[in-house]
Scaffold this motif. Structure first.
Motif, PDB file in Angstrom:
ATOM      1  N   HIS A 211      -4.792   2.894  -9.150  1.00 49.26           N
ATOM      2  CA  HIS A 211      -3.575   2.093  -9.142  1.00 49.26           C
ATOM      3  C   HIS A 211      -2.387   2.856  -9.724  1.00 49.26           C
ATOM      4  O   HIS A 211      -1.239   2.613  -9.318  1.00 49.26           O
ATOM      5  CB  HIS A 211      -3.809   0.790  -9.900  1.00 49.26           C
ATOM      6  CG  HIS A 211      -4.812  -0.102  -9.235  1.00 49.26           C
ATOM      7  ND1 HIS A 211      -5.112  -1.371  -9.692  1.00 49.26           N
ATOM      8  CD2 HIS A 211      -5.589   0.075  -8.136  1.00 49.26           C
ATOM      9  CE1 HIS A 211      -6.031  -1.920  -8.910  1.00 49.26           C
ATOM     10  NE2 HIS A 211      -6.327  -1.053  -7.963  1.00 49.26           N
ATOM     11  N   PHE A 216      -5.622   2.100  -3.498  1.00 53.31           N
ATOM     12  CA  PHE A 216      -6.476   0.926  -3.681  1.00 53.31           C
ATOM     13  C   PHE A 216      -7.831   1.194  -3.053  1.00 53.31           C
ATOM     14  O   PHE A 216      -8.002   2.114  -2.245  1.00 53.31           O
ATOM     15  CB  PHE A 216      -5.832  -0.315  -3.050  1.00 53.31           C
ATOM     16  CG  PHE A 216      -5.864  -0.337  -1.543  1.00 53.31           C
ATOM     17  CD1 PHE A 216      -6.806  -1.086  -0.856  1.00 53.31           C
ATOM     18  CD2 PHE A 216      -4.934   0.399  -0.800  1.00 53.31           C
ATOM     19  CE1 PHE A 216      -6.839  -1.093   0.529  1.00 53.31           C
ATOM     20  CE2 PHE A 216      -4.953   0.385   0.582  1.00 53.31           C
ATOM     21  CZ  PHE A 216      -5.907  -0.358   1.257  1.00 53.31           C
ATOM     22  N   LYS A 358       1.247  -3.147  -4.924  1.00 55.65           N
ATOM     23  CA  LYS A 358       0.583  -4.140  -5.751  1.00 55.65           C
ATOM     24  C   LYS A 358      -0.192  -5.141  -4.904  1.00 55.65           C
ATOM     25  O   LYS A 358      -1.274  -5.585  -5.289  1.00 55.65           O
ATOM     26  CB  LYS A 358       1.607  -4.883  -6.613  1.00 55.65           C
ATOM     27  CG  LYS A 358       0.946  -5.945  -7.500  1.00 55.65           C
ATOM     28  CD  LYS A 358       1.952  -6.718  -8.334  1.00 55.65           C
ATOM     29  CE  LYS A 358       1.231  -7.794  -9.144  1.00 55.65           C
ATOM     30  NZ  LYS A 358       2.152  -8.597  -9.957  1.00 55.65           N
ATOM     31  N   GLU A 361      -3.378  -3.437  -4.345  1.00 54.41           N
ATOM     32  CA  GLU A 361      -4.076  -3.069  -5.585  1.00 54.41           C
ATOM     33  C   GLU A 361      -4.743  -4.275  -6.232  1.00 54.41           C
ATOM     34  O   GLU A 361      -5.863  -4.178  -6.739  1.00 54.41           O
ATOM     35  CB  GLU A 361      -3.085  -2.428  -6.560  1.00 54.41           C
ATOM     36  CG  GLU A 361      -2.596  -1.049  -6.129  1.00 54.41           C
ATOM     37  CD  GLU A 361      -1.397  -0.595  -6.939  1.00 54.41           C
ATOM     38  OE1 GLU A 361      -1.092  -1.254  -7.960  1.00 54.41           O
ATOM     39  OE2 GLU A 361      -0.757   0.404  -6.550  1.00 54.41           O
ATOM     40  N   SER A 430      -2.595  -7.383 -13.189  1.00 50.97           N
ATOM     41  CA  SER A 430      -2.648  -5.973 -12.804  1.00 50.97           C
ATOM     42  C   SER A 430      -3.818  -5.343 -13.556  1.00 50.97           C
ATOM     43  O   SER A 430      -4.432  -5.972 -14.420  1.00 50.97           O
ATOM     44  CB  SER A 430      -1.341  -5.270 -13.173  1.00 50.97           C
ATOM     45  OG  SER A 430      -1.202  -5.212 -14.589  1.00 50.97           O
TER      46      SER A 430
END
Length: 677
Positions: A211, A216, A358, A361, A430
């Motif tokens: 990340h 990913f 994101k 991820e 995250s």
């Protein structure tokens, strides 16, 4: 080829001589356990030991550097000395390594590769290369990132070498022989919440370098991780990198109107319920509409034909042979958005494109949250007996902490799982937020003391047994059953499934195998799984998803065999390039393919047995169709992917005369030439 082998041998000899002169041997004495009285069988890293109160870690380095380290250094130095380019020709692979095929309980795309000079075992993972030029460039870039990241991160299995040919990418990486998470836990008499937190923390740490570099995985499962060796404190490592899923997505984005369906990856693990259950909603295939109970029964063979039709359009990314003339508007919009996001990502720096990264991820965070759920109660959060029901539960994202299984689990653990399994990808943790969660930071120090409930081991053993049966049966049937036998298999399954649920028990599956004349498979299911993992409760198998998984494996086997013999025929007839390989053939040379008895036998195996159907007639029709296809498109050469795709499309149209299959594919024209029986 001889000169190439000679050069390889010289490089090997030089490397081994250099190692023997410059590397001192490492003694293999086992050092005393440095974790005090802790009974944990999992290896907390240095930062974890102090936080979890495992005691003194003065001898932690002694556990990490074992006799395996010397073998690793040997392989790494050889690979470094030989690495003149990022990816080498696949023809060198059997020269350098002895390939040991996997057992039926292991993924079909993995094997153990033993270095011929040093006898060091490595893991060999093989994947289909994407068809598009841009997709191949993205794959090469990803492989370069993998080699760089794995060389510096202890949580990743090190990538040593990469080989490729026209069809396949082969990755040689660190061999982690210490077993899976399932095996380590089920070997024990008890398991604690604190140990779950340690394992989950190690998984999160493996995702940090991914990340941080805007990469990913996309398809994490417990099987994505292995322990390095059999030591009680062996580190847990990520051993696969989601390459298959990435190749599929890259091809789908590059070929918007003729490539694979972005939303429906034709990959085996998406048809194995015990792997699909860990997939994030943004990457999971859409749920299929339910069949009406009063729908008339399909005619014999229709299930096989329908499964082949649904899978076939996605197995190739060649727009010329896709056979898909119309595209769903929603799918087109989705693919175009993916493509525009990727183009924008290339134009802008990583900070500006962080939102795009994101979204993919946090799919890994979802998967780790689902694995954490499994490690706390013994069953995954969205499991159901059928694939379609699992997809529906994933899309609804309804997480329930059912008593009594969660009665002894801390609130911090529930908070962590809930934060990972948020339906919206923007609301999820995250990787850094997950690592900073109190449950991970303090390694579940607020959890109740003692082992999990007895139901934990029962649930986990049952789930693991189901996953092994799914993989074993799919691998065995794919190698042993022909098309007509698969039709009998589906018919028998539906006879047992009188309520038309789409699934039945593993015991029912055993009886089906015996009834079909394969008692050895039924006995293997009983001995390997039902008796070995004996406990109350049944394992449920979605037999239609199993059929799709089998067909995908058979397709891969057919491609591999056809590619191998295609190369042999081209080499023996002088149709190869300077590198000794050929990825295409002139239409005037198609006769050398259909005159080879091995290739003809391989093609005939794809046709259900039918009286009066002769090899010469089949080859004549196939060759005429290929010529017509090339003439209609003004092609002078046909690449292997197009050749294999057209052959499979036409072979599916050869059906036994006593079987009537009502399907759109029966009247489809391939290459502008209708096939008449």
């Amino acid at each position: 080829m001889g000169a190439g082998v000679c050069c390889v041998q010289k490089r090997l000899d030089f490397s081994v001589d250099w190692i023997s002169e410059n590397l001192a041997p490492i003694h293999s004495e086992h050092q005393e356990d440095g974790y005090g009285s802790s009974t944990s069988s999992f290896a907390p890293r240095a930062a974890d030991v102090k936080a979890a109160g495992f005691g003194s870690h003065s001898s932690l380095s002694g556990h990490i550097r074992r006799e395996d380290d010397f073998a690793e250094e040997i392989a790494f130095q050889i690979a470094t000395d030989r690495r003149q380019q990022l990816i080498e020709a696949a023809s060198l692979l059997p020269v350098l390594y002895e390939i040991r095929p996997p057992s039926p309980e292991e993924p079909a795309h993995t094997a153990v590769a033993v270095h011929r000079k040093t006898e060091v075992p490595r893991q060999l993972s093989s994947f289909r290369r994407p068809a598009g030029a841009a997709a191949q460039e993205r794959m090469h870039s990803f492989i370069l990132s993998l080699q760089r990241l794995s060389a510096t991160c202890d949580a990743l299995a090190r990538v040593f070498e990469v080989f490729e040919d026209y069809m396949t990418l082969h990755v040689v990486s660190e061999h982690c022989s210490g077993g899976s998470i399932y095996e380590r836990i089920l070997e024990r008499q008890y398991f604690t919440e604190q140990e779950s937190a340690v394992l989950v923390k190690h998984m999160l740490e493996a995702m940090v370098p991914f990340h941080d570099n805007h990469l990913f995985h996309g398809s994490l499962t417990p099987d994505s991780f292995r322990f390095l060796n059999n030591s009680p404190h062996a580190p847990l490592k990520l051993i696969d990198y989601g390459i298959e899923l990435k190749a599929h997505r890259w091809d789908a984005v590059e070929h918007v109107t003729g490539g694979p369906d972005l939303q429906n990856p034709c990959l085996p693990h998406f048809f194995e319920t015990c792997k699909l259950v860990f997939c994030a909603p943004e990457l999971a295939p859409p749920q299929q509409p339910r069949r009406k109970k009063d729908q008339p029964a399909a005619q014999p063979g229709a299930d096989i034909s329908a499964a082949l039709d649904s899978l076939g359009a996605n197995l190739y990314a060649d727009p010329e042979v896709s056979g898909r003339d119309l595209l769903d508007e929603d799918l087109l919009a989705h693919v175009l958005n993916e493509h525009s996001d990727w183009v924008e990502e290339q134009r802008m720096n990583h900070d500006i494109s962080a939102d795009y990264s994101k979204r993919l991820e946090v799919a890994d965070i979802w998967s780790i949250g689902a694995i954490a759920f499994l490690l706390l109660c013994g069953y995954p959060p969205f499991f159901a007996p059928s694939r379609n029901a699992i997809l529906g539960r994933i899309q609804r994202s309804e997480v329930a902490f059912d008593p009594p299984f969660w009665s002894k689990i801390s609130e911090e653990a529930k908070s962590f799982v809930s934060g990972c399994l948020q339906q919206s990808c923007w609301d999820r943790f995250s990787v850094q937020e997950a690592l900073n969660h109190p449950w991970i930071q303090r390694l579940a120090d607020s959890s109740p003391s003692g082992s999990m409930f007895a139901s934990f081991m029962l649930n986990l053993r049952r789930f693991y047994r189901t996953s092994l049966i799914e993989m074993y049966v799919a691998n065995i049937i794919a190698t042993k059953f022909r098309r007509e036998e698969l039709q009998d298999f589906v018919r028998r399954c539906k006879e047992i499934d009188m309520c038309s649920t789409g699934f039945f028990t593993a015991s029912d599956l055993k009886h089906v195998m015996v009834a079909l004349g394969h008692p050895q498979i039924g006995e293997a299911i009983s001995v390997r799984f039902l008796q070995t993992f004996r406990h109350p409760g049944e394992s449920y198998i979605d037999y239609m998803a199993l059929l799709d998984s089998i067909l995908l494996r058979q397709h891969r086997i057919f491609e591999d065999e056809l590619w191998r013999h295609f190369q042999r025929v081209c080499q023996s007839n002088g149709r190869c390039g300077d590198d000794g390989a050929s990825s295409s053939l002139s239409i005037n040379d198609l006769g050398i393919v259909f005159s080879d008895p091995v290739i003809v036998g391989l093609l005939m195996q794809e046709i259900p047995e039918s009286p009066g159907l002769e090899e010469a007639s089949v080859c004549h029709r196939l060759q005429a169709t290929l010529h017509a296809h090339c003439q209609a498109r003004d092609l002078s050469r046909l690449d292997f992917r197009g050749l294999a795709s057209l052959l499979l499309q036409q072979l599916r149209l050869f059906v036994p005369r006593d079987i009537s299959i009502t399907s759109d594919s029966d009247s489809r024209q391939a290459g502008g030439v209708p096939i008449t029986m």
